[in-house]
Design an enzyme around this catalytic site. Structure first.
Site, PDB file in Angstrom:
ATOM      1  N   SER A 141      -4.509  -3.831 -17.185  1.00  0.00           N
ATOM      2  CA  SER A 141      -3.785  -3.025 -16.210  1.00  0.00           C
ATOM      3  C   SER A 141      -3.187  -1.830 -16.935  1.00  0.00           C
ATOM      4  CB  SER A 141      -2.662  -3.860 -15.587  1.00  0.00           C
ATOM      5  OG  SER A 141      -1.750  -3.062 -14.853  1.00  0.00           O
ATOM      6  N   TYR A 154       4.186  -9.916 -16.326  1.00  0.00           N
ATOM      7  CA  TYR A 154       2.883  -9.291 -16.090  1.00  0.00           C
ATOM      8  C   TYR A 154       2.581  -8.273 -17.190  1.00  0.00           C
ATOM      9  CZ  TYR A 154      -0.788  -6.808 -13.475  1.00  0.00           C
ATOM     10  OH  TYR A 154      -1.965  -6.220 -13.077  1.00  0.00           O
TER      11      TYR A 154
END
Length: 273
Positions: A141, A154
Site C-alpha cells: 500500500s 496496517y
C-alpha cells in the site's frame, strides 16, 4: 510489433482472490490466457470465481496458517508442473486511535497482512528457486511507503511487506525469481466495508478520504503493467507516486498533513475510552 503476452499460459495463484483487487486480478489474468487459482478465507467466494470463469480452481485457505499455505502452494505447483506467479493479496485493516486498540487488533492485522505474505512468499520462493523462474507480487500500500496514523497496525504491516519484497528481490535476482511490491493509493475494495472502526464513526472517517478510490479493474490493469515491466515498487495512481516522492524530499510537509489527520480523527473519537 509487440511480443507475446507475458501472462499467456502463466500459472498464477492469488490469495484473497474472491473479491476486491484479487478478483479483478483473476479476471484480468484469465482474459490474457493465464491459468488462475484463487484462494480465500471464504470458500464460497473462491468457488464463485470458478463459476464466473475467472479461475480454474477456487480453494479455501487461511493465510495465517503457515502449514496450510505451504501445502496449498506445493500442491498447486506439483499438480500443474510449475508456478509462474503468486499474488499475495489477502489483507485487512483497523482504523482508530492507537490507544483504543487492543493487542488482538494488532495481532490480527499483522497475522494476515504480514505473516500471510511471509507464508505465501516463503512457499512460492522455494518452488520458484528450484525451477529457476517466477514472480512474487506482494500487495502492500502507499501506507507501506509513508506513515499512516489512525491506521498504525496496517501501516506497520505494509512497511514490513515493502521491506520483505525489496530485500528478497535482491536475493532472488540471480536465481531467476522476481519480486515486486504493489503500493497503491485508495482502491474501491471490500476493505472499506470490512475494516473495523474502533471508537470512531465509520461514516465520518470515510467522508474524510481525500481521493476518490480507484476502480479495482483499473487497479488490476496497473498492477499487471508493473509486473510485466518487473518494477520493484508498483505505485499508482499519480497522486500516490507524488505523495511518496514528496515524503522522500520533504518529510516535514507529510508530518504536518498527518497531524491534521490525527486531529480530525480525535475530533470525532468517542470519549468513553
Amino acid at each position: 510489433m509487440s511480443g507475446p503476452d507475458p501472462f499467456a499460459d502463466a500459472l498464477a495463484i492469488i490469495t484473497g482472490g474472491g473479491s476486491g483487487i484479487g478478483a479483478a486480478l483473476a479476471a484480468a489474468l484469465t482474459a490474457r490466457g493465464a491459468r488462475v487459482i484463487v484462494c480465500d478465507i471464504d470458500a464460497a467466494r473462491a468457488q464463485a470465481m470458478v463459476g464466473r470463469g475467472d479461475a480454474i480452481e477456487g480453494v479455501r485457505v487461511d493465510v495465517t496458517d503457515a502449514a496450510a499455505v505451504t501445502a496449498f502452494v506445493d500442491d498447486i505447483a506439483s499438480r500443474h508442473g510449475k508456478l509462474d506467479l503468486i499474488f499475495n493479496n489477502a489483507g485487512i485493516s483497523v482504523t482508530g486511535d492507537a490507544r483504543d486498540l487492543e493487542i488482538g487488533h494488532w495481532q490480527h492485522v499483522l497475522d494476515v497482512n504480514l505473516m500471510g505474505v511471509v507464508y505465501g512468499t516463503h512457499a512460492a520462493y522455494r518452488v520458484m528457486t528450484r525451477q529457476g523462474s517466477g514472480h512474487i507480487v506482494n500487495i502492500a500500500s502507499l501506507a507501506g511507503l509513508i506513515p499512516f496514523p489512525t491506521n498504525a497496525p496496517y501501516a506497520a504491516s505494509k512497511h514490513a511487506v515493502v521491506g520483505l519484497s525489496t530485500s528478497l528481490r535482491a536475493e532472488g535476482e540471480a536465481l531467476g525469481v522476481k519480486v515486486s511490491a504493489v503500493c497503491p493509493g485508495f482502491i474501491e475494495s471490500n476493505i472499506f466495508r470490512d475494516t473495523p472502526f474502533i471508537n470512531v464513526p465509520r461514516d465520518e472517517i470515510l467522508k474524510g478520504v481525500p481521493f476518490k478510490p480507484m476502480d479495482t479493474d483499473l487497479a488490476a490493469t496497473r498492477i499487471l503493467q508493473g509486473v510485466a515491466r518487473n518494477q520493484a515498487i508498483i505505485s499508482f495512481p499519480g497522486y500516490a507516486r507524488f505523495i511518496w516522492r514528496l515524503y522522500r524530499l520533504w518529510p516535514g510537509l507529510i508530518a504536518f498533513l498527518n497531524r491534521r489527520l490525527v486531529r480530525d480523527l480525535r475530533r470525532v473519537r468517542g470519549k468513553d475510552v
